[in-house]
Design an enzyme around this catalytic site. Structure first.
Site, PDB file in Angstrom:
ATOM      1  N   GLU A  50       0.746  -1.263  -0.001  1.00 47.56           N
ATOM      2  CA  GLU A  50      -0.147   0.009   0.010  1.00 47.56           C
ATOM      3  C   GLU A  50       0.828   1.099  -0.136  1.00 47.56           C
ATOM      4  OE1 GLU A  50      -2.435  -3.352   1.426  1.00 47.56           O
ATOM      5  OE2 GLU A  50      -0.259  -2.474   2.033  1.00 47.56           O
ATOM      6  N   LEU A 286      18.698  -9.723  -9.516  1.00 51.95           N
ATOM      7  CA  LEU A 286      17.322  -9.366  -8.969  1.00 51.95           C
ATOM      8  C   LEU A 286      17.440  -7.760  -9.033  1.00 51.95           C
ATOM      9  CD1 LEU A 286      16.640 -11.387  -5.828  1.00 51.95           C
ATOM     10  CD2 LEU A 286      15.410 -11.410  -8.116  1.00 51.95           C
ATOM     11  N   GLU A 288      16.681  -5.560 -11.466  1.00 52.78           N
ATOM     12  CA  GLU A 288      17.314  -4.952 -12.673  1.00 52.78           C
ATOM     13  C   GLU A 288      16.220  -4.866 -13.947  1.00 52.78           C
ATOM     14  OE1 GLU A 288      21.788  -4.259 -12.987  1.00 52.78           O
ATOM     15  OE2 GLU A 288      21.395  -6.478 -13.010  1.00 52.78           O
TER      16      GLU A 288
END
Length: 395
Positions: A50, A286, A288
């Site tokens: 959120e 991770l 990119e």
């Protein structure tokens, strides 16, 4: 009356527990010990998802007003603090905890992200003259049915809301039927799309036209993509493929699939930054993905070839990629319907070769995808302006 009595009893028990060695998180939620500082705006979001979705709005308000953020999770609190914002765990919906929190912060606006309805919080804010607002508001059919059995609780809470922007038309209609006043409505915004829609458009050029990205692939998807690429490069030797698995720990297995097809390969984890001509860049890292979206003109959406429901198309759409997908789109059916209607997406097996050979058609699809994203995200300026006015008004 029942809720009031229950919360007072619960608070007495929890305060006793806190004094007897309860956790630091419980003491923070009871607002024992360190108190928050004054803030014109109290922003509440359940957790990381959120908060992240609302970052554009929160940042705009933080530039204009002192604010404090509360969340229900410690990871959410840490994220807001990483953004440089005062943040703490939200006070429980208990009279003493809320009173201590509001005495310390003295907000003029209480802003909730997506949806949480707390009867005591709503009433105490109204008694103190604090404006209440909600952005990205959601109300599912199931939740509406549940709240519909308690009209004397949900009706007054919704009636106290000064401004609300719903996430979608269905949520807006259900909130109105439960008692939200029409005067409170703001233009609908899909908060999760604001960040990608605000990214600069990546230029479309000849280099991107010759690069295919398979984004966030799952097991069972890499082989078919590699087979299709191998067939294409046989007559188009300048093509490049970036293969970015959803889980980089599968990289060695994928590398074996690439080697079995005798395709040139480079690995990002070894420092490579581009695919060799006619070959594959295995993007086995991770964080990119934006880099790879900006490199490719065509993006095959992972999770849609094997049955994983598909992944979001909005990130590649932000970079004006032509969107290609498999048959499994259960997580984003309505989204892909909208993209198909504007010619921004098509099935990958029938679309890949024609788009490689017609780069202008691929570029047009990418522009259409970006246009759909911007239209669905909406313009947050009017919403931010209204919240700014409420935060400047008397509490």
């Amino acid at each position: 009356m029942i809720y009031d009595a229950t919360t007072r009893i619960a608070e007495a028990a929890l305060c006793l527990r806190a004094r007897m060695g309860g956790s630091a998180a419980l003491r923070e939620r009871l607002v024992c010990g360190t108190r928050p500082g004054p803030a014109a705006i109290w922003v509440h979001a359940a957790s990381v998802g959120e908060l992240t979705s609302a970052r554009t709005v929160i940042a705009a308000l933080a530039a204009r007003h002192p604010l404090t953020v509360t969340t229900n999770s410690e990871t959410g609190r840490a994220l807001a603090q990483d953004w440089g914002l005062p943040a703490r765990l939200a006070p429980l919906d208990l009279p003493g905890a809320l009173a201590r929190f509001l005495d310390a912060t003295r907000p003029r606006l209480a802003l909730t992200v997506e949806g949480e309805f707390w009867p005591l919080r709503s009433r105490l804010l109204a008694q103190r003259g604090v404006h209440q607002a909600m952005i990205g508001a959601r109300m599912s059919e199931r939740s509406a049915g549940t709240w519909g059995r308690f009209p004397r609780i949900i009706g007054p809470m919704l009636g106290r809301i000064a401004a609300l922007s719903a996430q979608d038309q269905g949520s807006e209609a259900r909130l109105l039927s439960l008692g939200l006043p029409h005067r409170a409505l703001l233009p609908r915004l899909d908060l999760k799309l604001l960040a990608p829609a605000s990214l600069p458009v990546t230029p479309q050029d000849d280099a991107r036209d010759r690069v295919i990205l398979a984004a966030s692939t799952h097991e069972g998807e890499d082989g078919p993509v590699l087979d299709a690429f191998a067939a294409l490069r046989a007559t188009r030797p300048d093509l490049r493929l970036i293969l970015a698995p959803r889980h980089p720990d599968r990289a060695d297995a994928i590398a074996a699939l690439i080697a079995a097809r005798d395709l040139p390969m480079a690995r990002r984890s070894a420092g490579a930054d581009d695919a060799p001509q006619g070959g594959v860049l295995l993007a086995d890292t991770l964080g990119e993905m934006a880099r790879w979206y900006a490199r490719a003109g065509l993006c095959i959406i992972g999770g849609s070839i094997a049955d994983h429901g598909g992944h979001t198309p909005w990130e590649p759409a932000a970079h004006a990629c032509a969107l290609l997908h498999g048959p499994h789109l259960g997580n984003f059916i309505e989204t892909f319907d909208a993209l198909h209607a504007q010619g921004a997406a098509r099935p990958w097996e029938e679309g890949l070769a024609p788009l490689i050979d017609r780069p202008e058609a691929a570029r047009a699809m990418g522009r259409a995808a970006r246009a759909v994203l911007e239209a669905r995200a909406g313009d947050p300026d009017a919403l931010i302006g209204r919240l700014d006015d409420l935060a400047r008004g008397p509490a």
